[in-house]
Design a protein around this motif. Sequence first.
Motif, short mmCIF file in Angstrom:
data_model
loop_
_atom_site.label_atom_id
_atom_site.label_comp_id
_atom_site.label_asym_id
_atom_site.label_seq_id
_atom_site.Cartn_x
_atom_site.Cartn_y
_atom_site.Cartn_z
N ASP A 82 0.83 -1.21 0.00
CA ASP A 82 0.00 0.00 0.00
C ASP A 82 0.86 1.25 0.00
OD1 ASP A 82 -2.29 -1.56 0.01
OD2 ASP A 82 -2.69 -1.28 2.16
N LEU A 83 1.92 1.24 0.81
CA LEU A 83 2.84 2.38 0.84
C LEU A 83 3.51 2.57 -0.51
CD1 LEU A 83 4.42 4.61 2.32
CD2 LEU A 83 6.00 2.82 3.12
N MET A 84 3.98 1.47 -1.11
CA MET A 84 4.66 1.56 -2.41
C MET A 84 3.74 2.11 -3.48
SD MET A 84 7.77 0.83 -1.89
CE MET A 84 7.54 1.54 -0.25
N TRP A 85 2.46 1.73 -3.43
CA TRP A 85 1.53 2.20 -4.45
C TRP A 85 1.34 3.71 -4.39
CZ3 TRP A 85 0.78 0.56 -8.90
CH2 TRP A 85 -0.33 0.89 -9.66
N SER A 86 1.65 4.33 -3.27
CA SER A 86 1.55 5.80 -3.20
C SER A 86 2.66 6.47 -4.02
CB SER A 86 1.59 6.28 -1.74
OG SER A 86 2.85 6.06 -1.15
N PHE A 87 3.68 5.72 -4.40
CA PHE A 87 4.77 6.23 -5.24
C PHE A 87 4.65 5.74 -6.68
CE2 PHE A 87 6.46 5.52 -0.96
CZ PHE A 87 6.98 6.76 -0.64
N GLN A 88 4.00 4.61 -6.86
CA GLN A 88 4.00 3.92 -8.15
C GLN A 88 2.82 4.32 -9.02
OE1 GLN A 88 3.90 0.03 -6.39
NE2 GLN A 88 6.12 -0.19 -6.39
N ALA A 89 2.97 4.05 -10.31
CA ALA A 89 1.90 4.29 -11.28
C ALA A 89 1.97 3.18 -12.32
CB ALA A 89 2.09 5.65 -11.95
N PRO A 90 0.84 2.77 -12.86
CA PRO A 90 0.88 1.73 -13.89
C PRO A 90 1.53 2.27 -15.16
CG PRO A 90 -1.34 2.60 -13.64
CD PRO A 90 -0.52 3.22 -12.56
N THR A 91 2.20 1.38 -15.90
CA THR A 91 2.69 1.78 -17.22
C THR A 91 1.49 1.96 -18.15
OG1 THR A 91 2.87 -0.42 -18.21
CG2 THR A 91 4.74 0.32 -16.84
N PRO A 92 1.69 2.54 -19.31
CA PRO A 92 0.58 2.64 -20.26
C PRO A 92 0.06 1.27 -20.72
CG PRO A 92 2.32 4.17 -20.85
CD PRO A 92 2.86 3.31 -19.75
N TRP A 93 0.84 0.21 -20.50
CA TRP A 93 0.49 -1.13 -20.97
C TRP A 93 0.04 -2.05 -19.83
CZ3 TRP A 93 5.13 1.37 -21.70
CH2 TRP A 93 5.24 2.06 -22.91
N THR A 94 -0.14 -1.50 -18.65
CA THR A 94 -0.49 -2.31 -17.49
C THR A 94 -1.99 -2.58 -17.45
OG1 THR A 94 1.33 -1.33 -16.24
CG2 THR A 94 -0.40 -2.41 -14.96
N PRO A 95 -2.39 -3.85 -17.40
CA PRO A 95 -3.82 -4.16 -17.26
C PRO A 95 -4.36 -3.63 -15.93
CG PRO A 95 -2.58 -6.10 -17.96
CD PRO A 95 -1.57 -5.06 -17.56
N ALA A 96 -5.62 -3.29 -15.91
CA ALA A 96 -6.26 -2.79 -14.69
C ALA A 96 -6.08 -3.80 -13.56
CB ALA A 96 -7.74 -2.54 -14.95
N GLY A 97 -5.78 -3.28 -12.38
CA GLY A 97 -5.64 -4.12 -11.20
C GLY A 97 -4.27 -4.73 -11.02
N GLN A 98 -3.34 -4.48 -11.93
CA GLN A 98 -2.00 -5.03 -11.80
C GLN A 98 -1.01 -3.91 -11.48
OE1 GLN A 98 -2.14 -7.83 -15.54
NE2 GLN A 98 -0.32 -8.26 -14.31
N LYS A 99 0.17 -4.32 -11.00
CA LYS A 99 1.26 -3.37 -10.75
C LYS A 99 2.42 -3.71 -11.67
CE LYS A 99 2.03 -1.95 -6.47
NZ LYS A 99 2.29 -1.91 -5.04
N TRP A 100 3.30 -4.58 -11.21
CA TRP A 100 4.45 -4.99 -12.01
C TRP A 100 3.97 -5.83 -13.18
CZ3 TRP A 100 9.22 -3.12 -11.31
CH2 TRP A 100 9.53 -2.53 -10.08
N VAL A 101 4.40 -5.48 -14.39
CA VAL A 101 3.97 -6.18 -15.60
C VAL A 101 5.16 -6.94 -16.19
CG1 VAL A 101 3.05 -5.86 -17.93
CG2 VAL A 101 2.25 -4.42 -16.07
N PRO A 102 4.98 -8.22 -16.52
CA PRO A 102 6.07 -8.98 -17.11
C PRO A 102 6.49 -8.40 -18.46
CG PRO A 102 4.20 -10.41 -16.58
CD PRO A 102 3.76 -9.01 -16.35
N MET A 103 7.79 -8.39 -18.69
CA MET A 103 8.34 -7.92 -19.96
C MET A 103 8.70 -9.13 -20.81
SD MET A 103 10.76 -4.87 -18.49
CE MET A 103 11.04 -4.10 -20.07
N ASN A 104 8.66 -8.96 -22.11
CA ASN A 104 9.01 -10.03 -23.05
C ASN A 104 10.47 -9.87 -23.47
OD1 ASN A 104 6.36 -11.10 -23.19
ND2 ASN A 104 5.80 -9.47 -24.59
#
Length: 113
Positions: A82-104
């Motif tokens: 919860d604390l980290m999410w106050s600093f973080q933002a989804p990438t433009p490619w992040t599905p709703a409800g996710q944070k870290w997105v796997p890269m190919n």
Amino acid sequence: MRYCFALDLRDDPDLIARYEELHREVWPDVVRHIREHGVSTMEIYRLGTRLFMVMETDDGRYDADRMARAAESNPAVRQWEDLMWSFQAPTPWTPAGQKWVPMNRIFDLQQQA
């Protein structure tokens, strides 16, 4: 196995500095949680507001779904996230409800002639 993930930070120099400060000494309960779920190494890199995480796991012990479920029942990990999410933002490619997105992976030198 190696996994690579991306996530963004909010574009605020003070928040970014605080985020980096918190990662110099991650809470012991969070570190324990990560290690207990088969993560052997984890590194996070930053370029501007983009974060890149490299995570290596013990194949027989790591299960992303099990780790996520355990995080939900761990008050310290939930508080950290919860604390980290106050600093973080989804990438433009992040599905709703996710944070870290796997890269190919698109290139591997070892696979080259």
